[in-house]
Write a protein that holds these residues in place. Structure first.
Motif, PDB file in Angstrom:
ATOM      1  N   GLU A 445       1.853 -42.601  26.289  1.00 51.29           N
ATOM      2  CA  GLU A 445       1.444 -43.639  25.651  1.00 51.29           C
ATOM      3  C   GLU A 445       0.869 -43.005  23.851  1.00 51.29           C
ATOM      4  N   SER A 446       1.177 -41.686  23.928  1.00 50.08           N
ATOM      5  CA  SER A 446       1.427 -41.747  22.320  1.00 50.08           C
ATOM      6  C   SER A 446       1.267 -40.012  22.259  1.00 50.08           C
ATOM      7  N   GLN A 447       1.205 -39.433  21.638  1.00 53.76           N
ATOM      8  CA  GLN A 447       1.568 -37.787  21.309  1.00 53.76           C
ATOM      9  C   GLN A 447       1.082 -37.579  20.638  1.00 53.76           C
ATOM     10  N   ARG A 448      -0.238 -38.572  19.648  1.00 48.86           N
ATOM     11  CA  ARG A 448      -1.217 -38.052  18.724  1.00 48.86           C
ATOM     12  C   ARG A 448      -2.341 -38.441  19.714  1.00 48.86           C
ATOM     13  N   TYR A 449      -3.830 -37.604  19.585  1.00 50.99           N
ATOM     14  CA  TYR A 449      -5.065 -38.275  20.674  1.00 50.99           C
ATOM     15  C   TYR A 449      -5.521 -37.639  20.932  1.00 50.99           C
ATOM     16  N   GLU A 450      -7.186 -38.532  20.469  1.00 44.47           N
ATOM     17  CA  GLU A 450      -7.953 -38.386  20.144  1.00 44.47           C
ATOM     18  C   GLU A 450      -8.536 -38.043  21.368  1.00 44.47           C
ATOM     19  N   LEU A 451      -9.445 -37.199  21.763  1.00 43.66           N
ATOM     20  CA  LEU A 451     -10.906 -35.980  22.425  1.00 43.66           C
ATOM     21  C   LEU A 451     -11.780 -36.485  21.908  1.00 43.66           C
ATOM     22  N   PHE A 452     -13.095 -37.091  22.631  1.00 44.39           N
ATOM     23  CA  PHE A 452     -13.965 -38.254  22.301  1.00 44.39           C
ATOM     24  C   PHE A 452     -15.347 -37.480  23.641  1.00 44.39           C
ATOM     25  N   ASP A 453     -16.266 -37.877  23.257  1.00 47.27           N
ATOM     26  CA  ASP A 453     -17.082 -37.693  24.147  1.00 47.27           C
ATOM     27  C   ASP A 453     -17.047 -36.703  24.612  1.00 47.27           C
ATOM     28  N   VAL A 467     -20.288 -32.716  21.164  1.00 47.42           N
ATOM     29  CA  VAL A 467     -19.363 -31.691  20.168  1.00 47.42           C
ATOM     30  C   VAL A 467     -18.222 -32.471  20.017  1.00 47.42           C
ATOM     31  N   GLY A 468     -18.302 -32.343  18.777  1.00 44.92           N
ATOM     32  CA  GLY A 468     -16.921 -33.631  17.828  1.00 44.92           C
ATOM     33  C   GLY A 468     -16.002 -33.841  18.097  1.00 44.92           C
ATOM     34  N   SER A 469     -15.522 -34.681  17.653  1.00 51.88           N
ATOM     35  CA  SER A 469     -14.174 -35.426  18.289  1.00 51.88           C
ATOM     36  C   SER A 469     -13.019 -34.768  17.479  1.00 51.88           C
ATOM     37  N   ARG A 470     -11.923 -34.695  18.492  1.00 50.19           N
ATOM     38  CA  ARG A 470     -10.282 -33.909  17.923  1.00 50.19           C
ATOM     39  C   ARG A 470      -9.408 -34.780  17.820  1.00 50.19           C
ATOM     40  N   VAL A 471      -8.784 -34.279  16.776  1.00 45.94           N
ATOM     41  CA  VAL A 471      -7.713 -35.040  16.989  1.00 45.94           C
ATOM     42  C   VAL A 471      -6.338 -34.349  17.365  1.00 45.94           C
ATOM     43  N   VAL A 472      -5.379 -34.363  17.954  1.00 48.45           N
ATOM     44  CA  VAL A 472      -4.367 -33.207  18.706  1.00 48.45           C
ATOM     45  C   VAL A 472      -3.412 -34.375  18.478  1.00 48.45           C
ATOM     46  N   ASN A 473      -2.230 -33.064  18.660  1.00 49.09           N
ATOM     47  CA  ASN A 473      -0.636 -33.722  19.066  1.00 49.09           C
ATOM     48  C   ASN A 473       0.169 -32.760  20.048  1.00 49.09           C
ATOM     49  N   VAL A 474       0.009 -33.664  20.627  1.00 48.77           N
ATOM     50  CA  VAL A 474       0.726 -33.091  22.038  1.00 48.77           C
ATOM     51  C   VAL A 474       3.023 -34.010  22.465  1.00 48.77           C
ATOM     52  N   GLU A 492     -30.427 -20.053  33.928  1.00 51.88           N
ATOM     53  CA  GLU A 492     -29.588 -20.857  34.912  1.00 51.88           C
ATOM     54  C   GLU A 492     -29.538 -21.985  35.212  1.00 51.88           C
ATOM     55  N   GLY A 493     -28.910 -22.484  35.673  1.00 51.62           N
ATOM     56  CA  GLY A 493     -28.353 -23.774  36.619  1.00 51.62           C
ATOM     57  C   GLY A 493     -27.277 -24.607  36.546  1.00 51.62           C
ATOM     58  N   ILE A 494     -26.649 -25.600  37.029  1.00 49.16           N
ATOM     59  CA  ILE A 494     -25.460 -25.750  36.968  1.00 49.16           C
ATOM     60  C   ILE A 494     -24.987 -26.684  35.742  1.00 49.16           C
ATOM     61  N   TYR A 495     -24.251 -26.815  35.135  1.00 50.14           N
ATOM     62  CA  TYR A 495     -23.389 -27.449  33.574  1.00 50.14           C
ATOM     63  C   TYR A 495     -22.171 -27.967  34.500  1.00 50.14           C
ATOM     64  N   SER A 496     -22.065 -28.790  33.046  1.00 46.92           N
ATOM     65  CA  SER A 496     -21.011 -30.219  33.177  1.00 46.92           C
ATOM     66  C   SER A 496     -20.436 -29.224  31.453  1.00 46.92           C
ATOM     67  N   PHE A 497     -19.135 -29.701  31.749  1.00 48.52           N
ATOM     68  CA  PHE A 497     -18.314 -30.026  29.893  1.00 48.52           C
ATOM     69  C   PHE A 497     -17.665 -31.342  30.690  1.00 48.52           C
ATOM     70  N   SER A 498     -17.274 -32.808  30.365  1.00 49.72           N
ATOM     71  CA  SER A 498     -16.852 -33.603  30.289  1.00 49.72           C
ATOM     72  C   SER A 498     -16.167 -33.835  28.386  1.00 49.72           C
ATOM     73  N   ALA A 499     -15.135 -34.601  29.211  1.00 50.49           N
ATOM     74  CA  ALA A 499     -14.510 -35.440  27.222  1.00 50.49           C
ATOM     75  C   ALA A 499     -13.705 -36.909  28.260  1.00 50.49           C
ATOM     76  N   SER A 500     -13.560 -37.363  27.080  1.00 54.63           N
ATOM     77  CA  SER A 500     -12.647 -38.761  27.480  1.00 54.63           C
ATOM     78  C   SER A 500     -11.079 -38.261  26.340  1.00 54.63           C
ATOM     79  N   ILE A 501     -10.864 -39.283  26.357  1.00 59.38           N
ATOM     80  CA  ILE A 501      -9.527 -39.202  25.899  1.00 59.38           C
ATOM     81  C   ILE A 501      -8.177 -40.792  25.391  1.00 59.38           C
ATOM     82  N   ARG A 502      -8.613 -40.925  23.927  1.00 62.59           N
ATOM     83  CA  ARG A 502      -7.849 -42.327  23.953  1.00 62.59           C
ATOM     84  C   ARG A 502      -6.255 -41.979  22.787  1.00 62.59           C
ATOM     85  N   ALA A 503      -5.735 -42.644  22.624  1.00 67.29           N
ATOM     86  CA  ALA A 503      -4.517 -43.199  21.740  1.00 67.29           C
ATOM     87  C   ALA A 503      -5.471 -42.912  19.916  1.00 67.29           C
TER      88      ALA A 503
END
Length: 689
Positions: A445-453, A467-474, A492-503
């Motif tokens: 779709e792209s070679q430049r993406y935004e990692l958000f949420d 955590v702030g959004s990041r723009v990356v190149n792949v 102690e506990g169960i934690y989650s780490f999540s992210a979304s991606i768009r062009a």
């Protein structure tokens, strides 16, 4: 027309006041300004030490140049941290300051001396003192001696100071020309860093490797009375055996109205080093006009699309980027405001990668390797009834095999973004490196993406951290892994780490307010502390666009086809440098496992050195992955039997016997893995043809 005139003949201009009438100072609240100076640093506590070293080295060079100090003066920098009293002290013998410099430059805001303003020093903005002083909530004491002048003053963190005078209780030794800074009431968060030698040592090595390698410099760091001396690798000793390239000058480039050039680019192989590499990528260094070489890292630049620079690096480099300073560097001296990509560093690194390290494995080929390992593990384990209860039907693997997100009818191997959290079982206080990997396919779709949420959370603990959004190149048909945040759980506990991606296109469409649609998302879980086993292996996820229990992503993977019975649903890769474990079997929602393989193991790294026969490399890696994954599923069978056979009422020293035995088994497995790694390091490991 002059703006001194009160009338204008040009109707397009307003009636400016005359210069004589422009005589009012802009209101300023100094405390806020000083806090913002400090906040230029993402990690201000690191800035406290960096600025002290930078200022000391600049003063040392300038003092020798001007005859204040002899040409052969040995620089001594000392830091003293008292975590009980909450104090930070810095002292040097770098030549000190006159009263004029103390008053007009050191405690001024944006008032560098003429030398720094002209670009002669590594420092340039006249702000460094407040990065040091503002690590405290109260007062800072400054004492300095140069030639016959000996002065001291007290500075408050709201921007006020006392008149310089001769100190009544001097802290500098009588024969020392230098500076002494004492900060009281250090902020608790800063003290956590300043009082942690492992983290301080890491900072010194990453930022001042070439300064620490000098014979005429000593750095002493004392924490609660215990002395430490930062030790960095002498990279120049590896040039003869491991140098891949030296470029005296790179091409000129233009930025922000000026012309600049990077010089003295050196690159070495890391397999010749006895120590861990001090950074990943190319350290962009700067110095001052007095020393014969640069001494301070501004940024370790890791161009995208060059896997041999990271995880772990197979080559590292350094260069002199002094020409870019101070024009293009940020206020914190930690980046070049995005101009790194213009320097010309990437092209020769790509050349070296292709010549020496390229393995020829694309994203599609990595997925095939993961699929082959998954298939082999399932074929081997399917012959034994002992594992029947773990079997699942292929239709549940419509979830992505890497990150736990669901995708309706999407092929599990099509996951674009994958969150990573390493082994996913940690203790309170551990530093967990959370990463995101992007697997960019053919025809992407792209070679430049935004990692958000990007989010770290725990529902049980009512904790939610954005955590702030990041723009990356792949690049197309390649993968990149990005460090997102270092997380230190307090509970102690169960934690989650999540992210979304768009062009994220280079050129935005200004005619629309719509954001690009989400292309993919990932959510993984990790546990901290002694979480009940039923919690870890229950429903585990939130369904929908969420997760499937404590799970993680890695490099590549492939689910089983619909209708096929499987025990292992997928295989993923994670490069966990510094970890000895080989594999982890992770519960999947609905049954079965994901197998996570640690590709930083010496056995795996040895296969990466097979560059003349891809088929042989792939066969060995398939064998290793199959062996490690099978061992982990068998280990899980043993652990589950322990809990099934030993009633909870059966205890050892008051603890459930099953948990005690499980912990002992896992500790011994850790010992075995560590010993095997030590054997590989001690005797070497190569695969013959």
């Amino acid at each position: 027309m002059s703006t001194d005139e009160t009338e204008t003949e040009d109707d397009s201009q307003p009636a400016f006041a005359s210069k004589a009438d422009i005589n009012q100072d802009v209101p300023i609240k100094r405390k806020n300004t000083l806090q913002r100076i400090r906040q230029d640093y993402d990690e201000p506590a690191k800035g406290t030490v960096r600025e002290a070293v930078q200022n000391g080295v600049d003063a040392w060079g300038r003092s020798m140049d001007r005859g204040v100090l002899p040409d052969d003066c040995h620089l001594e920098l000392e830091f003293v941290v008292d975590t009980n009293e909450g104090t930070f002290t810095y002292s040097d013998n770098a030549g000190g300051m006159t009263e004029e410099v103390l008053r007009n430059n050191l405690v001024g805001i944006d008032t560098p001396d003429e030398d720094k303003e002209a670009g002669g020093g590594a420092g340039a903005y006249g702000r460094g003192f407040y990065v040091i002083a503002m690590c405290g909530e109260g007062l800072t004491y400054v004492e300095t001696r140069q030639d016959g002048e000996h002065n001291a003053m007290t500075v408050s963190n709201d921007g006020k100071y006392s008149e310089p005078n001769t100190p009544s209780d001097p802290r500098l030794d009588p024969d020392v020309q230098g500076t002494h800074i004492y900060v009281a009431d250090v902020l608790e968060h800063d003290l956590e860093f300043l009082g942690n030698w492992d983290r301080v040592q890491e900072m010194f090595v990453q930022n001042f490797t070439f300064l620490l390698s000098r014979d005429d410099v000593t750095v002493r760091y004392v924490i609660d009375g215990e002395e430490h001396y930062p030790d960095a690798p002498d990279l120049k000793q590896y040039l003869e055996e491991g140098q891949l390239m030296f470029r005296k000058e790179l091409p000129e480039f233009s930025a922000e109205g000026g012309t600049y050039r990077v010089r003295d680019l050196s690159v070495i192989r890391t397999d010749v080093m006895d120590e861990d590499p001090p950074w990943e990528g190319v350290a962009m260094l700067k110095g001052n006009q007095y020393l014969d070489e640069p001494f301070m890292t501004i940024k370790a630049y890791k161009p995208t699309g060059i896997p041999s620079l990271r995880n772990p690096p197979q080559m590292i480099g350094w260069c002199d980027a002094t020409d870019l300073c101070p024009d293009l560097e940020n206020n914190a001296h930690t980046s070049f405001r995005g101009h790194e990509s213009k320097t010309g560093i990437k092209d020769p690194l790509l050349q070296l990668h292709d010549e020496h390290f390229k393995k020829g494995r694309t994203t599609e080929e990595r997925k095939q390797l993961a699929s082959d390992i998954t298939r082999n593990i399932n074929e081997l384990l399917a012959d034994y009834e002992d594992f029947d209860e773990y079997q699942t039907q292929g239709e549940i693997t419509t979830e992505t095999d890497e990150d736990g997100t669901t995708g309706d009818d999407r092929d599990p191997s099509d996951s674009l973004v994958k969150c990573q959290a390493g082994k996913r079982k940690y203790d309170v206080g551990d530093r967990i490196s959370l990463k995101i990997q992007i697997e960019n396919p053919v025809d992407p779709e792209s070679q430049r993406y935004e990692l958000f949420d990007i989010n770290v959370s725990s529902t049980d603990l009512s904790m939610n951290r954005d955590v702030g959004s990041r723009v990356v190149n792949v690049s197309e048909n390649s993968h990149e892994t990005f460090d997102i945040v270092e997380f230190e759980p307090k509970n102690e506990g169960i934690y989650s780490f999540s992210a979304s991606i768009r062009a994220a296109p280079e050129v935005l469409d200004l005619d629309t307010d719509e954001e690009n649609e989400k292309l993919d998302s990932s959510k993984i879980y990790f546990t901290v502390g002694d979480v009940e086993r039923s919690e870890r292996t229950g429903d585990g996820g939130d369904g929908g666009d969420g997760g499937d229990g404590p799970d993680d992503g890695g490099e590549g993977g492939e689910g089983e086809q619909e209708g096929q019975v499987s025990i292992v649903q997928s295989t993923t890769f994670a490069n966990e440098d510094g970890e000895d474990w080989k594999a982890v079997a992770i519960d999947k929602e609905g049954g079965g496992f994901e197998v996570l393989l640690n590709t930083a193991r010496p056995e795996w790294l040895a296969t990466n050195r097979i560059t003349d026969d891809d088929d042989r490399r792939d066969r060995i890696q398939t064998r290793l992955g199959t062996e490690w994954g099978s061992e982990q599923v068998i280990h899980r069978r043993n652990v589950d039997d322990l809990h099934d056979l030993l009633d909870e009422e059966i205890t050892i020293d008051g603890e459930p016997a099953a948990e005690v035995i499980q912990e002992k088994l896992e500790n011994r497995e850790d010992i075995r893995n560590h010993i095997e790694s030590e054997i590989a390091d001690r005797f070497g490991l190569e695969y013959g043809s």
